[in-house]
Design a protein around this motif. Sequence first.
Motif, PDB file in Angstrom:
ATOM      1  N   MET A 352       0.888  -1.075   0.167  1.00  0.00           N
ATOM      2  CA  MET A 352       0.105  -0.008   0.161  1.00  0.00           C
ATOM      3  C   MET A 352       0.905   1.292   0.015  1.00  0.00           C
ATOM      4  O   MET A 352       1.785   1.363   0.972  1.00  0.00           O
ATOM      5  N   SER A 353       0.558   2.183  -0.948  1.00  0.00           N
ATOM      6  CA  SER A 353       1.472   3.308  -1.026  1.00  0.00           C
ATOM      7  C   SER A 353       1.407   4.185  -0.001  1.00  0.00           C
ATOM      8  O   SER A 353       2.656   4.993   0.160  1.00  0.00           O
ATOM      9  N   THR A 354       0.511   4.384   1.094  1.00  0.00           N
ATOM     10  CA  THR A 354       0.543   5.364   2.087  1.00  0.00           C
ATOM     11  C   THR A 354       1.017   4.537   3.100  1.00  0.00           C
ATOM     12  O   THR A 354       1.301   5.048   4.462  1.00  0.00           O
ATOM     13  N   HIS A 355       1.302   3.176   3.395  1.00  0.00           N
ATOM     14  CA  HIS A 355       1.620   2.702   4.677  1.00  0.00           C
ATOM     15  C   HIS A 355       2.739   1.674   4.317  1.00  0.00           C
ATOM     16  O   HIS A 355       2.844   0.764   3.426  1.00  0.00           O
ATOM     17  N   GLY A 356       3.808   1.661   5.307  1.00  0.00           N
ATOM     18  CA  GLY A 356       4.845   0.776   4.865  1.00  0.00           C
ATOM     19  C   GLY A 356       4.536  -0.737   5.746  1.00  0.00           C
ATOM     20  O   GLY A 356       3.514  -0.775   5.945  1.00  0.00           O
ATOM     21  N   ARG A 357       5.169  -1.648   5.492  1.00  0.00           N
ATOM     22  CA  ARG A 357       4.967  -2.814   5.639  1.00  0.00           C
ATOM     23  C   ARG A 357       5.176  -3.013   7.199  1.00  0.00           C
ATOM     24  O   ARG A 357       6.044  -2.395   7.961  1.00  0.00           O
ATOM     25  N   ALA A 358       4.380  -3.900   7.745  1.00  0.00           N
ATOM     26  CA  ALA A 358       4.408  -4.035   9.347  1.00  0.00           C
ATOM     27  C   ALA A 358       5.800  -4.604   9.789  1.00  0.00           C
ATOM     28  O   ALA A 358       6.180  -5.498   9.016  1.00  0.00           O
ATOM     29  N   GLN A 359       5.973  -4.540  10.959  1.00  0.00           N
ATOM     30  CA  GLN A 359       7.290  -5.119  11.635  1.00  0.00           C
ATOM     31  C   GLN A 359       6.663  -6.445  11.855  1.00  0.00           C
ATOM     32  O   GLN A 359       5.472  -6.603  12.515  1.00  0.00           O
ATOM     33  N   LEU A 360       7.653  -7.380  11.798  1.00  0.00           N
ATOM     34  CA  LEU A 360       7.127  -8.657  12.159  1.00  0.00           C
ATOM     35  C   LEU A 360       7.575  -9.121  13.435  1.00  0.00           C
ATOM     36  O   LEU A 360       8.686  -8.758  13.784  1.00  0.00           O
ATOM     37  N   ASN A 361       6.641  -9.778  14.003  1.00  0.00           N
ATOM     38  CA  ASN A 361       6.967 -10.289  15.393  1.00  0.00           C
ATOM     39  C   ASN A 361       6.717 -11.709  15.525  1.00  0.00           C
ATOM     40  O   ASN A 361       5.861 -12.328  14.669  1.00  0.00           O
ATOM     41  N   PRO A 362       7.573 -12.233  16.558  1.00  0.00           N
ATOM     42  CA  PRO A 362       7.211 -13.950  16.373  1.00  0.00           C
ATOM     43  C   PRO A 362       5.907 -14.403  16.987  1.00  0.00           C
ATOM     44  O   PRO A 362       5.143 -13.796  17.444  1.00  0.00           O
ATOM     45  N   ALA A 363       5.737 -15.791  16.595  1.00  0.00           N
ATOM     46  CA  ALA A 363       4.522 -16.290  17.041  1.00  0.00           C
ATOM     47  C   ALA A 363       4.547 -16.420  18.263  1.00  0.00           C
ATOM     48  O   ALA A 363       5.611 -16.532  19.005  1.00  0.00           O
ATOM     49  N   PRO A 364       3.424 -16.412  19.051  1.00  0.00           N
ATOM     50  CA  PRO A 364       3.506 -16.286  20.587  1.00  0.00           C
ATOM     51  C   PRO A 364       3.605 -17.703  21.339  1.00  0.00           C
ATOM     52  O   PRO A 364       3.045 -18.796  20.619  1.00  0.00           O
ATOM     53  N   ALA A 365       4.186 -17.596  22.642  1.00  0.00           N
ATOM     54  CA  ALA A 365       4.156 -18.957  23.082  1.00  0.00           C
ATOM     55  C   ALA A 365       2.827 -19.034  23.824  1.00  0.00           C
ATOM     56  O   ALA A 365       1.893 -18.049  23.870  1.00  0.00           O
ATOM     57  N   ILE A 366       2.354 -20.183  24.273  1.00  0.00           N
ATOM     58  CA  ILE A 366       0.867 -20.348  24.902  1.00  0.00           C
ATOM     59  C   ILE A 366       0.844 -19.565  26.135  1.00  0.00           C
ATOM     60  O   ILE A 366       1.595 -19.456  27.074  1.00  0.00           O
ATOM     61  N   GLY A 367      -0.178 -18.530  25.996  1.00  0.00           N
ATOM     62  CA  GLY A 367      -0.638 -17.922  26.903  1.00  0.00           C
ATOM     63  C   GLY A 367       0.357 -16.655  27.433  1.00  0.00           C
ATOM     64  O   GLY A 367       0.204 -16.207  28.444  1.00  0.00           O
ATOM     65  N   GLU A 368       1.244 -16.267  26.328  1.00  0.00           N
ATOM     66  CA  GLU A 368       2.297 -15.447  26.560  1.00  0.00           C
ATOM     67  C   GLU A 368       1.805 -13.883  27.153  1.00  0.00           C
ATOM     68  O   GLU A 368       2.337 -13.258  27.859  1.00  0.00           O
ATOM     69  N   HIS A 369       0.494 -13.551  26.364  1.00  0.00           N
ATOM     70  CA  HIS A 369       0.067 -12.325  26.651  1.00  0.00           C
ATOM     71  C   HIS A 369      -1.164 -12.475  27.779  1.00  0.00           C
ATOM     72  O   HIS A 369      -1.928 -11.299  27.556  1.00  0.00           O
ATOM     73  N   THR A 370      -1.575 -13.547  28.404  1.00  0.00           N
ATOM     74  CA  THR A 370      -2.570 -13.586  29.046  1.00  0.00           C
ATOM     75  C   THR A 370      -2.811 -12.231  29.971  1.00  0.00           C
ATOM     76  O   THR A 370      -4.030 -11.442  29.864  1.00  0.00           O
ATOM     77  N   ILE A 371      -2.110 -11.957  30.713  1.00  0.00           N
ATOM     78  CA  ILE A 371      -2.118 -11.148  31.722  1.00  0.00           C
ATOM     79  C   ILE A 371      -2.124  -9.634  31.125  1.00  0.00           C
ATOM     80  O   ILE A 371      -2.947  -8.791  31.486  1.00  0.00           O
ATOM     81  N   PRO A 372      -1.143  -9.215  30.211  1.00  0.00           N
ATOM     82  CA  PRO A 372      -1.210  -7.853  29.750  1.00  0.00           C
ATOM     83  C   PRO A 372      -2.494  -7.724  29.024  1.00  0.00           C
ATOM     84  O   PRO A 372      -3.027  -6.405  28.887  1.00  0.00           O
ATOM     85  N   VAL A 373      -3.033  -8.655  28.259  1.00  0.00           N
ATOM     86  CA  VAL A 373      -4.374  -8.386  27.466  1.00  0.00           C
ATOM     87  C   VAL A 373      -5.327  -8.358  28.309  1.00  0.00           C
ATOM     88  O   VAL A 373      -6.278  -7.404  28.031  1.00  0.00           O
ATOM     89  N   LEU A 374      -5.682  -9.127  29.557  1.00  0.00           N
ATOM     90  CA  LEU A 374      -6.733  -8.895  30.575  1.00  0.00           C
ATOM     91  C   LEU A 374      -6.639  -7.640  31.094  1.00  0.00           C
ATOM     92  O   LEU A 374      -7.579  -7.131  31.515  1.00  0.00           O
ATOM     93  N   GLU A 375      -5.323  -7.137  31.362  1.00  0.00           N
ATOM     94  CA  GLU A 375      -5.077  -5.928  32.118  1.00  0.00           C
ATOM     95  C   GLU A 375      -5.662  -4.578  31.084  1.00  0.00           C
ATOM     96  O   GLU A 375      -6.271  -3.804  31.400  1.00  0.00           O
ATOM     97  N   ASP A 376      -5.166  -4.961  29.856  1.00  0.00           N
ATOM     98  CA  ASP A 376      -5.477  -3.827  28.943  1.00  0.00           C
ATOM     99  C   ASP A 376      -6.968  -3.638  28.480  1.00  0.00           C
ATOM    100  O   ASP A 376      -7.739  -2.767  28.357  1.00  0.00           O
ATOM    101  N   TRP A 377      -7.477  -4.880  28.033  1.00  0.00           N
ATOM    102  CA  TRP A 377      -8.744  -4.873  27.533  1.00  0.00           C
ATOM    103  C   TRP A 377      -9.972  -4.927  28.580  1.00  0.00           C
ATOM    104  O   TRP A 377     -10.843  -4.079  28.666  1.00  0.00           O
ATOM    105  N   LEU A 378      -9.606  -5.557  29.753  1.00  0.00           N
ATOM    106  CA  LEU A 378     -10.603  -5.717  30.765  1.00  0.00           C
ATOM    107  C   LEU A 378     -10.422  -4.871  32.117  1.00  0.00           C
ATOM    108  O   LEU A 378     -11.122  -4.915  32.950  1.00  0.00           O
TER     109      LEU A 378
END
Length: 395
Positions: A352-378
Amino acid sequence: MKKPILDGIRVLDFGRFIAAPYAGQLLADLGAEVVRVERPKPEPDRLRGPYLEGNSLYFVTLNRNKKSVAFEMFTDAGRRLLDDLIAKTDILISNFSPRAARGLGFTKERLLTLNPRLIVLSITAYGPDGPDAERIGFDTLAQARSGAMRCNGEEKPYFNHLPYVDFSTAIYGGFGLMAALYERERTGEGQWIDVSLMETVSAFVGSYGMIAEAKLLDKPRQRQGNSLIFALGDCLQAKDGDFVIFNVIGNMWPRLCEMIGHNELLEDERFTTDESRYAYRDEILPYIAEWIAGLNVPDILAAAEQHRIPFERVSTVGDLAQDAHAEAREMFPTVAQPEVGDIPVSRLGVSMSTHGRAQLNPAPAIGEHTIPVLEDWLGYAPSQFLSLRDEGVIP
């Protein structure tokens, strides 16, 4: 730099295997926050090969750029947590069977009541209703059922090793999601999107004229081998490799005759139209095969480029991994995967001409983001995490 185009869009990804996870990854590459929801133990697609250092490369290449929240969703407390997350999300992706989806409470009425702005992408094998809705299904079964597989091979049908139905279904799903997000901007309302493997490949069969051919001409398409239907084409062998000649039509014909040194074929009344050249392909192809057989790959490619003829070498995947054009286009960037190292993956197939390509991050470990997501979303506090552990919802 502009924010990613889907920045701020939250996605819950319940996808497993290929079609649904790939749809989620497409959204993640456009900047959405994609959270894979799973159980604390490894799901089957985390265990599938090929492997490196005991880790699934298959999983990494379909789930990079995502987060992971892991909990026991099939408990009463887990269901409540699930509902809380759904109420805060924009898009939900799943490929549960219709029966399993109902068991989780993933029905159109319930989810859109819980979150009226929610957009649900439901991917199934055969669709949510109809006599075969509950049948187990995979890409190859859809190839078989649709008639597409019957057109491949020579002595017997061959399925396509690359699961194009899965990937195409994901892209259809992504197309529907983009339209639904646009609609939601105008109306504020979410909606339910159904895509299925069977309907994806059947749409391809129909769009290629094969359903009309079967119904109106009473000539269902049969195995073609490497012969192209209605135009001159085949797979032929050079000194040091195989080549495809594809779709030689119209004014390509005299250029082809000049390239292979047989301009006399232009005077043959049997070869005056695309239709007649297809009908007499067994008379024409030996001339091309003889020319190719005496040359090496670089010579053939140079001649085909000079005469603007659609030729291409039949490469291996290993060749593609080292392909200079693929490298120039940065088609296979690497992602730094913990415990494994740099893994080559595919980039988003859209620039897309107005947006660069996304930074690539690794696939997550199981439950790696459980606490931060529940803190942020809920907005969960430490005491709530203790309660979830006491109830056996999270490890």
